[in-house]
Design a protein around this motif. Structure first.
Motif, PDB file in Angstrom:
ATOM      1  N   GLY A 132      -7.924   1.044  -5.366  1.00  0.00           N
ATOM      2  CA  GLY A 132      -7.862   2.124  -4.392  1.00  0.00           C
ATOM      3  C   GLY A 132      -8.582   3.366  -4.866  1.00  0.00           C
ATOM      4  O   GLY A 132      -9.542   3.293  -5.634  1.00  0.00           O
TER       5      GLY A 132
ATOM      6  N   ILE B 218      -3.451  -0.029  -3.193  1.00  0.00           N
ATOM      7  CA  ILE B 218      -2.826  -1.291  -2.829  1.00  0.00           C
ATOM      8  C   ILE B 218      -2.525  -1.986  -4.154  1.00  0.00           C
ATOM      9  O   ILE B 218      -3.419  -2.161  -4.987  1.00  0.00           O
ATOM     10  CB  ILE B 218      -3.746  -2.128  -1.907  1.00  0.00           C
ATOM     11  CG1 ILE B 218      -3.056  -3.415  -1.483  1.00  0.00           C
ATOM     12  CG2 ILE B 218      -5.104  -2.369  -2.505  1.00  0.00           C
ATOM     13  CD1 ILE B 218      -3.813  -4.159  -0.380  1.00  0.00           C
TER      14      ILE B 218
ATOM     15  N   PHE C 232       0.858  -1.186   0.000  1.00  0.00           N
ATOM     16  CA  PHE C 232       0.000   0.000   0.000  1.00  0.00           C
ATOM     17  C   PHE C 232       0.890   1.231   0.000  1.00  0.00           C
ATOM     18  O   PHE C 232       1.827   1.338   0.788  1.00  0.00           O
ATOM     19  CB  PHE C 232      -0.907   0.045   1.234  1.00  0.00           C
ATOM     20  CG  PHE C 232      -1.714   1.330   1.312  1.00  0.00           C
ATOM     21  CD1 PHE C 232      -2.925   1.437   0.645  1.00  0.00           C
ATOM     22  CD2 PHE C 232      -1.246   2.427   2.030  1.00  0.00           C
ATOM     23  CE1 PHE C 232      -3.656   2.623   0.694  1.00  0.00           C
ATOM     24  CE2 PHE C 232      -1.973   3.611   2.082  1.00  0.00           C
ATOM     25  CZ  PHE C 232      -3.184   3.703   1.414  1.00  0.00           C
TER      26      PHE C 232
ATOM     27  N   LYS D  66      -8.599   2.323   2.950  1.00  0.00           N
ATOM     28  CA  LYS D  66      -7.433   1.479   3.227  1.00  0.00           C
ATOM     29  C   LYS D  66      -7.812   0.329   4.157  1.00  0.00           C
ATOM     30  O   LYS D  66      -7.428  -0.827   3.933  1.00  0.00           O
ATOM     31  CB  LYS D  66      -6.320   2.319   3.842  1.00  0.00           C
ATOM     32  CG  LYS D  66      -5.067   1.513   4.180  1.00  0.00           C
ATOM     33  CD  LYS D  66      -4.014   2.396   4.830  1.00  0.00           C
ATOM     34  CE  LYS D  66      -2.790   1.569   5.220  1.00  0.00           C
ATOM     35  NZ  LYS D  66      -1.756   2.408   5.891  1.00  0.00           N
TER      36      LYS D  66
END
Length: 270
Positions: free
Chosen positions: A105, A83, A46, A177
């Motif tokens: 993402g 990610i 990430f 996230k």
């Protein structure tokens, strides 16, 4: 070897598996993302990725905001919380693509224009400058590889890109996230960045900065010689001279008139 950089790209592909954004290139059918090796985890890391480039290049990559028009003071900033996993090769696909990042993402794209002062090219600084009225900012936010619309509801809606919305976006990044780390099997990896030559962007964007630098020196009524000396080789001398030439200033030691100062101000504010 040519200088290579990662650039965001519209992840939509044609029915032949090539990037839709590059479909009108001479060899558009060949410009495909580089596939990850079988069994590779597409979500191995990430990172928050930021990049700045000119408006025309953004349009060519399919990620422009609003109209693609813009003067020398316009640029694009991409802020991506992703990610992902990347794959690079020695022999470029279609002679252009040396690598592809696959992932999921959020992508925030800012079109920054009408800068009234020097603007730092980062996400937070642009939010602060917008809040102070020093720049005009158009923006859009997209989810990439996320199939759950509910999670994207945390994103701010259309409006001014001010410090409040900047904070909302950062909060949304944290939420997304967490979601991605807990629901990796529900994500769909998309080819969201390509590793390509920076020649097209570098030439145009560096010249744009040089023009802006020249115009600001005209506003300050600095002579061309002073502007060139103060640039300390940061900008191309020919580009600085071209800015002065727009106002019929060809003598290195002549200071711009008040009228030329006003015209340069109009240029920067257009």
């Amino acid at each position: 070897m040519t200088n290579l950089l990662w650039y965001p790209i519209n992840p939509t592909l044609t029915d032949k598996g090539a990037f839709s954004a590059l479909a009108f290139d001479d060899n558009g059918d060949e410009l495909k993302p580089i596939q990850l090796d079988p069994g590779t985890d597409p979500f191995s890391q990430f990172r928050v990725l930021q990049s700045t480039f000119n408006v025309q290049l953004a349009a060519n990559l399919g990620i422009g905001v609003g109209s693609i028009g813009g003067n020398y003071s316009s640029f694009i900033l991409s802020y991506e919380a992703m990610i992902f996993t990347e794959k690079t090769v020695q022999s470029p696909i279609g002679g252009k693509i040396y690598g592809t990042r696959w992932g999921a993402g959020l992508r925030v794209v800012l079109k920054v224009s009408e800068a009234k002062s020097n603007v730092n090219f980062n996400f937070g600084a642009i939010a602060a400058s917008s809040e102070l009225g020093l720049v005009k900012v158009e923006y859009e936010i997209n989810g990439i590889g996320i199939n759950k619309p509910d999670i994207l509801a945390v994103l701010p809606g259309p409006g001014d890109f001010n410090f409040a919305n900047y904070k909302k976006i950062l909060d949304a990044v944290d939420t997304v996230k967490t979601y991605m780390s807990q629901h990796a099997t529900e994500l769909q990896p998309k080819p969201f960045q390509v590793f390509v030559s920076d020649d097209n962007n570098k030439d145009i964007f560096t010249d744009a900065r040089g023009i802006l630098y020249g115009m600001r020196n005209i506003v300050s009524r600095n002579s061309m010689a002073t502007a060139i000396a103060n640039s300390k080789n940061k900008y191309n001398i020919s580009t600085i001279k071209s800015a002065y030439a727009r106002f019929q200033i060809f003598d290195d030691n002549v200071e711009p008139t008040k009228d030329q100062k006003r015209q340069a101000e109009d240029f920067l504010n257009t």
